[in-house]
Motif scaffolding. Sequence first.
Motif, PDB file in Angstrom:
ATOM      1  N   GLN A  58       0.832  -1.188   0.000  1.00  0.00           N
ATOM      2  CA  GLN A  58       0.000   0.000   0.000  1.00  0.00           C
ATOM      3  C   GLN A  58       0.879   1.254   0.000  1.00  0.00           C
ATOM      4  O   GLN A  58       2.056   1.208   0.345  1.00  0.00           O
ATOM      5  CB  GLN A  58      -0.888   0.043   1.244  1.00  0.00           C
ATOM      6  CG  GLN A  58      -1.909  -1.050   1.356  1.00  0.00           C
ATOM      7  CD  GLN A  58      -2.782  -0.841   2.573  1.00  0.00           C
ATOM      8  OE1 GLN A  58      -3.256   0.258   2.838  1.00  0.00           O
ATOM      9  NE2 GLN A  58      -2.992  -1.907   3.332  1.00  0.00           N
ATOM     10  N   ALA A  59       0.250   2.364  -0.368  1.00  0.00           N
ATOM     11  CA  ALA A  59       0.929   3.647  -0.223  1.00  0.00           C
ATOM     12  C   ALA A  59       1.299   3.839   1.250  1.00  0.00           C
ATOM     13  O   ALA A  59       0.560   3.425   2.144  1.00  0.00           O
ATOM     14  CB  ALA A  59       0.013   4.770  -0.696  1.00  0.00           C
ATOM     15  N   TYR A  60       2.431   4.433   1.503  1.00  0.00           N
ATOM     16  CA  TYR A  60       2.975   4.688   2.846  1.00  0.00           C
ATOM     17  C   TYR A  60       3.534   3.434   3.512  1.00  0.00           C
ATOM     18  O   TYR A  60       3.899   3.468   4.686  1.00  0.00           O
ATOM     19  CB  TYR A  60       1.940   5.341   3.763  1.00  0.00           C
ATOM     20  CG  TYR A  60       1.360   6.615   3.197  1.00  0.00           C
ATOM     21  CD1 TYR A  60       2.085   7.802   3.223  1.00  0.00           C
ATOM     22  CD2 TYR A  60       0.097   6.627   2.618  1.00  0.00           C
ATOM     23  CE1 TYR A  60       1.565   8.964   2.682  1.00  0.00           C
ATOM     24  CE2 TYR A  60      -0.432   7.793   2.072  1.00  0.00           C
ATOM     25  CZ  TYR A  60       0.306   8.949   2.110  1.00  0.00           C
ATOM     26  OH  TYR A  60      -0.204  10.101   1.573  1.00  0.00           O
ATOM     27  N   TYR A  94       0.468   2.222  -6.114  1.00  0.00           N
ATOM     28  CA  TYR A  94       0.261   1.933  -4.701  1.00  0.00           C
ATOM     29  C   TYR A  94      -1.107   2.456  -4.274  1.00  0.00           C
ATOM     30  O   TYR A  94      -1.422   3.630  -4.446  1.00  0.00           O
ATOM     31  CB  TYR A  94       1.339   2.602  -3.845  1.00  0.00           C
ATOM     32  CG  TYR A  94       2.746   2.158  -4.157  1.00  0.00           C
ATOM     33  CD1 TYR A  94       3.131   0.828  -4.040  1.00  0.00           C
ATOM     34  CD2 TYR A  94       3.712   3.086  -4.562  1.00  0.00           C
ATOM     35  CE1 TYR A  94       4.428   0.417  -4.312  1.00  0.00           C
ATOM     36  CE2 TYR A  94       5.008   2.690  -4.835  1.00  0.00           C
ATOM     37  CZ  TYR A  94       5.361   1.359  -4.717  1.00  0.00           C
ATOM     38  OH  TYR A  94       6.648   0.964  -4.992  1.00  0.00           O
ATOM     39  N   GLN A  95      -1.918   1.586  -3.695  1.00  0.00           N
ATOM     40  CA  GLN A  95      -3.245   1.987  -3.249  1.00  0.00           C
ATOM     41  C   GLN A  95      -3.188   2.627  -1.862  1.00  0.00           C
ATOM     42  O   GLN A  95      -2.458   2.161  -0.990  1.00  0.00           O
ATOM     43  CB  GLN A  95      -4.180   0.782  -3.189  1.00  0.00           C
ATOM     44  CG  GLN A  95      -4.423   0.096  -4.513  1.00  0.00           C
ATOM     45  CD  GLN A  95      -5.440  -1.012  -4.368  1.00  0.00           C
ATOM     46  OE1 GLN A  95      -6.592  -0.795  -3.996  1.00  0.00           O
ATOM     47  NE2 GLN A  95      -5.011  -2.239  -4.649  1.00  0.00           N
ATOM     48  N   ASP A  96      -3.975   3.678  -1.675  1.00  0.00           N
ATOM     49  CA  ASP A  96      -4.095   4.317  -0.366  1.00  0.00           C
ATOM     50  C   ASP A  96      -5.397   3.839   0.259  1.00  0.00           C
ATOM     51  O   ASP A  96      -6.441   4.461   0.106  1.00  0.00           O
ATOM     52  CB  ASP A  96      -4.080   5.842  -0.512  1.00  0.00           C
ATOM     53  CG  ASP A  96      -4.059   6.554   0.838  1.00  0.00           C
ATOM     54  OD1 ASP A  96      -3.833   5.876   1.852  1.00  0.00           O
ATOM     55  OD2 ASP A  96      -4.268   7.780   0.862  1.00  0.00           O
ATOM     56  N   ASP A 125       0.613   5.378   8.408  1.00  0.00           N
ATOM     57  CA  ASP A 125      -0.112   6.615   8.099  1.00  0.00           C
ATOM     58  C   ASP A 125      -1.284   6.882   9.037  1.00  0.00           C
ATOM     59  O   ASP A 125      -2.142   7.711   8.726  1.00  0.00           O
ATOM     60  CB  ASP A 125      -0.615   6.595   6.646  1.00  0.00           C
ATOM     61  CG  ASP A 125      -1.545   5.425   6.357  1.00  0.00           C
ATOM     62  OD1 ASP A 125      -1.532   4.455   7.137  1.00  0.00           O
ATOM     63  OD2 ASP A 125      -2.281   5.482   5.356  1.00  0.00           O
ATOM     64  N   ASP A 173      -6.677   7.691   8.874  1.00  0.00           N
ATOM     65  CA  ASP A 173      -5.309   7.921   8.434  1.00  0.00           C
ATOM     66  C   ASP A 173      -5.101   9.381   8.056  1.00  0.00           C
ATOM     67  O   ASP A 173      -6.010  10.214   8.157  1.00  0.00           O
ATOM     68  CB  ASP A 173      -4.923   6.968   7.299  1.00  0.00           C
ATOM     69  CG  ASP A 173      -5.691   7.217   6.006  1.00  0.00           C
ATOM     70  OD1 ASP A 173      -6.250   8.319   5.820  1.00  0.00           O
ATOM     71  OD2 ASP A 173      -5.735   6.295   5.165  1.00  0.00           O
ATOM     72  N   ASN A 175      -4.902  10.854   5.341  1.00  0.00           N
ATOM     73  CA  ASN A 175      -5.729  11.341   4.242  1.00  0.00           C
ATOM     74  C   ASN A 175      -7.219  11.198   4.549  1.00  0.00           C
ATOM     75  O   ASN A 175      -8.049  11.252   3.640  1.00  0.00           O
ATOM     76  CB  ASN A 175      -5.379  10.612   2.943  1.00  0.00           C
ATOM     77  CG  ASN A 175      -4.022  11.032   2.402  1.00  0.00           C
ATOM     78  OD1 ASN A 175      -3.659  12.205   2.475  1.00  0.00           O
ATOM     79  ND2 ASN A 175      -3.267  10.082   1.880  1.00  0.00           N
TER      80      ASN A 175
END
Length: 295
Positions: A58-60, A94-96, A125, A173, A175
């Motif tokens: 994943q993202a982060y 990358y998925q958030d 995150d 998170d 975001n």
Amino acid sequence: EHFEQYLDVYRTNYLYLGYNDFYDYLEEPVLGVIDTVIEGNIEENPMLTSEEDGFKLQAYSPCIDAGHPDILDVDGTRSDMGHTGGPGGFTYQYQDLAPDTPDTLLINVSGDSAILSWTPNDEADINSYNLYKGLEPDFPLITPYENITHPESTTVDVVNPDTTYYFKLTAVDMNFHESNPTNEVSTNPTGFNDDPHRNIPTGISLLSNHPNPFNSATFILYEINCDGYEHVDLSIYNVMGQKVKTIVDKLQTSGSYDFIWEAKDDDGRPVSSGTYFLILRKGGDVKRTKMALLK
């Protein structure tokens, strides 16, 4: 030759392991080496996507660009840890994703306040937690009662002790993606108000743990009634009849007692998923209840 290599590693008193993600690695050090050096490794949550999605990062994720600095991904950047990185891996977006659901919300009511606690999320995150409050079971999540930046617990006021309040928790998170809610807890989980003048049943009373089933921790409440001090034993057994945890083994007097079991045995090791039995003994009185640990 191989035996001599084994001795050489053992004599150095350390083992070099480069660029691996040992997330939740609970095994004993390899080869029985005491001071194992894990250089270039991380012990953080790798933040993988689902099995259906191929366990991508994943993202982060702390595994992004964290592999060996001399090995590159197919896009020319430093290699990611995991099967998607390096020259044999592949590129992807990358998925958030939203955070995982916080692990096992617990509540402990004392007077006109309640302490809510949980195991904090370990994604890189995570920003905060939203606490929701309702007056009915299974209440809808509309507006957070409180946003909590402290990661493990919070104290809330119980305005009316004769009213039962219900709580759920979500993780948020950076975001502002929000997780699914936790198990629901209430200020009156056992079906009676916390009245210090209430008559305690004769003998002993073992109230159901909550939550049940649980993931990493559960709240246990029991009561005893005796003349002076009597020996009390409260222990947890597995389905084979083996004792895994001694909670209480001492003299106690009349009163209500509580304990949080974090799904670990007497040596502090995490126990496996399954059914466990909570057994309370005082003299000839014995009470039992069944608990389910789901990981």
